[in-house]
Design a protein around this motif. Sequence first.
Motif, PDB file in Angstrom:
ATOM      1  N   GLU A 521      40.840  24.479  32.623  1.00 35.33           N
ATOM      2  CA  GLU A 521      41.687  25.582  32.138  1.00 35.33           C
ATOM      3  C   GLU A 521      41.492  26.828  32.991  1.00 35.33           C
ATOM      4  OE1 GLU A 521      41.947  24.320  27.411  1.00 35.33           O
ATOM      5  OE2 GLU A 521      40.236  25.488  28.140  1.00 35.33           O
ATOM      6  N   ILE A 522      40.266  27.062  33.423  1.00 30.51           N
ATOM      7  CA  ILE A 522      40.011  28.196  34.322  1.00 30.51           C
ATOM      8  C   ILE A 522      40.775  28.008  35.627  1.00 30.51           C
ATOM      9  CG2 ILE A 522      38.244  29.328  35.730  1.00 30.51           C
ATOM     10  CD1 ILE A 522      36.262  28.793  33.430  1.00 30.51           C
ATOM     11  N   ALA A 523      40.742  26.792  36.156  1.00 32.16           N
ATOM     12  CA  ALA A 523      41.474  26.523  37.401  1.00 32.16           C
ATOM     13  C   ALA A 523      42.962  26.766  37.212  1.00 32.16           C
ATOM     14  CB  ALA A 523      41.219  25.078  37.844  1.00 32.16           C
ATOM     15  N   PHE A 524      43.500  26.387  36.058  1.00 35.51           N
ATOM     16  CA  PHE A 524      44.916  26.622  35.782  1.00 35.51           C
ATOM     17  C   PHE A 524      45.205  28.117  35.728  1.00 35.51           C
ATOM     18  CE2 PHE A 524      47.963  27.737  32.425  1.00 35.51           C
ATOM     19  CZ  PHE A 524      49.134  27.238  33.002  1.00 35.51           C
ATOM     20  N   ILE A 525      44.390  28.870  35.012  1.00 31.96           N
ATOM     21  CA  ILE A 525      44.596  30.319  34.896  1.00 31.96           C
ATOM     22  C   ILE A 525      44.577  30.971  36.265  1.00 31.96           C
ATOM     23  CG2 ILE A 525      43.577  32.469  34.043  1.00 31.96           C
ATOM     24  CD1 ILE A 525      42.478  30.787  31.667  1.00 31.96           C
ATOM     25  N   GLU A 526      43.622  30.575  37.093  1.00 30.92           N
ATOM     26  CA  GLU A 526      43.458  31.236  38.384  1.00 30.92           C
ATOM     27  C   GLU A 526      44.493  30.776  39.389  1.00 30.92           C
ATOM     28  OE1 GLU A 526      39.307  31.062  39.397  1.00 30.92           O
ATOM     29  OE2 GLU A 526      38.778  32.377  37.692  1.00 30.92           O
ATOM     30  N   LYS A 527      45.152  29.658  39.124  1.00 30.51           N
ATOM     31  CA  LYS A 527      46.282  29.244  39.949  1.00 30.51           C
ATOM     32  C   LYS A 527      47.538  30.016  39.580  1.00 30.51           C
ATOM     33  CE  LYS A 527      48.116  25.112  39.270  1.00 30.51           C
ATOM     34  NZ  LYS A 527      48.367  23.637  39.334  1.00 30.51           N
ATOM     35  N   LEU A 528      47.613  30.434  38.328  1.00 32.90           N
ATOM     36  CA  LEU A 528      48.834  31.054  37.813  1.00 32.90           C
ATOM     37  C   LEU A 528      48.806  32.579  37.894  1.00 32.90           C
ATOM     38  CD1 LEU A 528      51.259  29.504  36.593  1.00 32.90           C
ATOM     39  CD2 LEU A 528      50.452  30.215  34.340  1.00 32.90           C
ATOM     40  N   VAL A 529      47.618  33.181  37.747  1.00 37.01           N
ATOM     41  CA  VAL A 529      47.506  34.640  37.626  1.00 37.01           C
ATOM     42  C   VAL A 529      46.669  35.201  38.759  1.00 37.01           C
ATOM     43  CG1 VAL A 529      46.829  36.548  36.133  1.00 37.01           C
ATOM     44  CG2 VAL A 529      47.682  34.423  35.112  1.00 37.01           C
ATOM     45  N   ARG A 530      47.222  36.187  39.429  1.00 35.81           N
ATOM     46  CA  ARG A 530      46.559  36.809  40.573  1.00 35.81           C
ATOM     47  C   ARG A 530      45.428  37.723  40.111  1.00 35.81           C
ATOM     48  NH1 ARG A 530      50.649  39.654  44.565  1.00 35.81           N
ATOM     49  NH2 ARG A 530      51.509  37.559  44.323  1.00 35.81           N
ATOM     50  N   PRO A 531      44.331  37.811  40.857  1.00 39.25           N
ATOM     51  CA  PRO A 531      43.263  38.734  40.458  1.00 39.25           C
ATOM     52  C   PRO A 531      43.720  40.189  40.552  1.00 39.25           C
ATOM     53  CG  PRO A 531      42.817  37.806  42.631  1.00 39.25           C
ATOM     54  CD  PRO A 531      43.996  37.065  42.085  1.00 39.25           C
ATOM     55  N   MET A 532      43.105  41.044  39.742  1.00 41.60           N
ATOM     56  CA  MET A 532      43.392  42.475  39.763  1.00 41.60           C
ATOM     57  C   MET A 532      42.054  43.208  39.777  1.00 41.60           C
ATOM     58  SD  MET A 532      45.674  44.734  37.060  1.00 41.60           S
ATOM     59  CE  MET A 532      47.225  43.918  37.451  1.00 41.60           C
ATOM     60  N   ASP A 533      41.911  44.179  40.654  1.00 41.95           N
ATOM     61  CA  ASP A 533      40.639  44.879  40.874  1.00 41.95           C
ATOM     62  C   ASP A 533      40.485  46.004  39.856  1.00 41.95           C
ATOM     63  OD1 ASP A 533      38.478  46.363  41.779  1.00 41.95           O
ATOM     64  OD2 ASP A 533      38.962  46.045  43.891  1.00 41.95           O
ATOM     65  N   PHE A 534      39.483  45.866  38.972  1.00 42.35           N
ATOM     66  CA  PHE A 534      39.243  46.896  37.955  1.00 42.35           C
ATOM     67  C   PHE A 534      38.892  48.231  38.597  1.00 42.35           C
ATOM     68  CE2 PHE A 534      35.776  48.839  35.237  1.00 42.35           C
ATOM     69  CZ  PHE A 534      36.646  49.516  34.406  1.00 42.35           C
ATOM     70  N   GLN A 535      38.029  48.221  39.621  1.00 41.87           N
ATOM     71  CA  GLN A 535      37.640  49.480  40.255  1.00 41.87           C
ATOM     72  C   GLN A 535      38.837  50.189  40.874  1.00 41.87           C
ATOM     73  OE1 GLN A 535      34.750  51.026  40.033  1.00 41.87           O
ATOM     74  NE2 GLN A 535      34.030  49.345  38.724  1.00 41.87           N
ATOM     75  N   ARG A 536      39.744  49.402  41.467  1.00 49.21           N
ATOM     76  CA  ARG A 536      40.938  50.013  42.038  1.00 49.21           C
ATOM     77  C   ARG A 536      41.802  50.625  40.938  1.00 49.21           C
ATOM     78  NH1 ARG A 536      45.834  46.949  45.306  1.00 49.21           N
ATOM     79  NH2 ARG A 536      47.140  48.800  45.566  1.00 49.21           N
TER      80      ARG A 536
END
Length: 540
Positions: A521-536
Amino acid sequence: MNGQANLSLRGRNPDVLTCIANLSNDEVFTPPELANRMLDTLANAWMADNNGADIWSDPSVRFLDPVTKSGVFLREITSRLNRGLADQIPDLQERVDHILTKQVFGIGITQLTSLLARRSLYCSKHAQGEHSVVTSFSSDHGNIWFERTEHTWVDGRCRYCGASKKTLARGDQLETHAYALIHADDTKARVAELFGGDMQFDVIIGNPPYQLDDGGYGTSAAPIYQLFVDQAKALEPRYLSMVIPARWFAGGKGLDEFRESMLSDNRLRSIDDHLSASDVFPGVGLKGGVCYFLWDRDNPGPCTVSTHFKDWPVSTSTRALLEPGADVFIRFNEGLSILKKVVAAESGQSDSISLPEGKRFDQLVSSSKPFGLRTFFQGKSTKSPDDLLVHQNGGIGYADRSSITAGTNLIDKWKVYVGAAAPGTGNRDTYPHRVLSTPFVGEPGTVSSETYLCIGPFDTRAEAESALSYLTCRLTRLLVLLHKPSQHTSRKVYTFVPTQEWTRVWTDKDLYEKYSISEDEIAFIEKLVRPMDFQRSLEE
C-alpha cells in the motif's frame, strides 16, 4: 460476389479512422483500438450470459450507435458480424446486405459526421450511391439517420440539453448541436419514428458528445454526456456501453443526480477507468481521465473495476460501486482498502467509510471565498495602519478590516492557506500527482481572496505548522485524491481526511504506522502521490 462489398471488409493499412483529427474536445472521434476493446468487453459479457454463445454469430442481434461520428463502432461491428455469420450466410453480398439493413443502425450527430459514418460503413456517403456496398436500401441515408433537429428554447435555454440560446441560435446555415437522442420527451417513440415501430435494440454503444459551451468560451461548459446515458437506458437495450469522461465519479457540474443513479444501479457490471484520456484518445486534453462501462439489463450484480494508466499493471477488482457512508465512487481499488483502514482506526467500525463527526478534517476547511473576496480581487498596494494583508491572485495586497464581511472569526487566528486549484500540466493527467498546491501558514491579521481556501482556526503557530505538516504527507493527499474529481479543490474533497492531534510535526512514517499501511500500500501511495517538502512549505 460483389467486389465492392469484398473491398470494404478487407483489412486497412493504414486505417483512415486512426488518422482523422477531432472536430473539438466535446466531439471526440473514437480510435478503432478503443472501439474494439469495448466490443471485446461486450462479446465476453454476451458469452457469459448466453451459455458461451458468440454474439457475432447471431443474425438477429441489433446494434445502435445513437451518437455516431466516424462510424467506427458500426464498421467494427459489421466486420465482426461478417466473419461470424459466414457459415450461416455463405454469400458475401447477401451477408453484407443482411448485416447492414437488419442489424446495424446509427444516428449521426451532425450532417458532416453522418456522411463520414456512411462512408465508413457503406463505402459511400449515400447508401444508394454507385459505390455503396449495399444493394437493398430504399433511401440515401440507409440505416444511418440524420436530420436537422432544433432546440426548444425556454427562458433563453434549451429545455432538453440546457444549451444557451445566445450561443447556439445561429441561423439555418450552422449546425444546431441539438442531438436527436436527447431532444425528445419520449425517446422510445422518437427511435420508433426513425427506424420503425417494432425496433428493439439489443446493444447500444457509442461515444457521446461530452459538453456544450454555455457562452463562457469553454470556461463554464456544462456536461451533457449524462443525458445520452440516461436516454440510452430508457430504450431498454440488453447491453449499453459508452465511453465518457470519468469526472462523474466524484464531481462535475450538475452531475450529482447522475452519479447517484449510476452508483446505485447494479446493472452497471464493468468500468474500465483510464486515468489519462490521452492513453486512449491520443492528443486529446481532458482532465480527469475517461472511462467506458458496460450496463447489463438482465444480469445485475457487483461491478468489475479496472484501472489503466500507461504501462502500469492493470488493477482489477469486483466490488460494490457505492461504499456505505460514501457519496462518490472510490476510483482506486488499492485506495479503497487504505481508506477502510484509516476509517476503521478512527471510528472502530469496518462497515462504513464515513468518519465520525468530530474526526472530519473538512470541518476545519472554509468554503470558497473564505473572506468574501472574489478571485479577481486586488487589494491596495500600500498598507494603512489598520489594514489586513490579503493573499490574492498574483501575490499580496491590503484591505481595510471593515471591508471583510465573511470569515471574521478567522482573521485574528493562525491558519493554513491552500490553493483552490492544484497546479497542473495543462490538460494532461500525470502521476505522481501533487494533489494540492503548496500550503502555507497564515498569520493573525491576514485574509485571502477566493484563490485560496483557509484551514483553521488554530490558537498557536505550532498548531498551524502541525496541520501544515499533515497536508504535506502523501497519505493525507491520497485521501484527498479519492474525493477529488479535478484540479479544483473545495471543502468537500477533504471528506475522507481525519483530523489529528496538532501537537507534533507529522510525517508519512507516523501515519503509515498509525494506520497499519502495508508495504504494498505504501508503494501504491508513493506511485500515485508526489512528495511535498514540509520545510519548503514553511518558507512559503
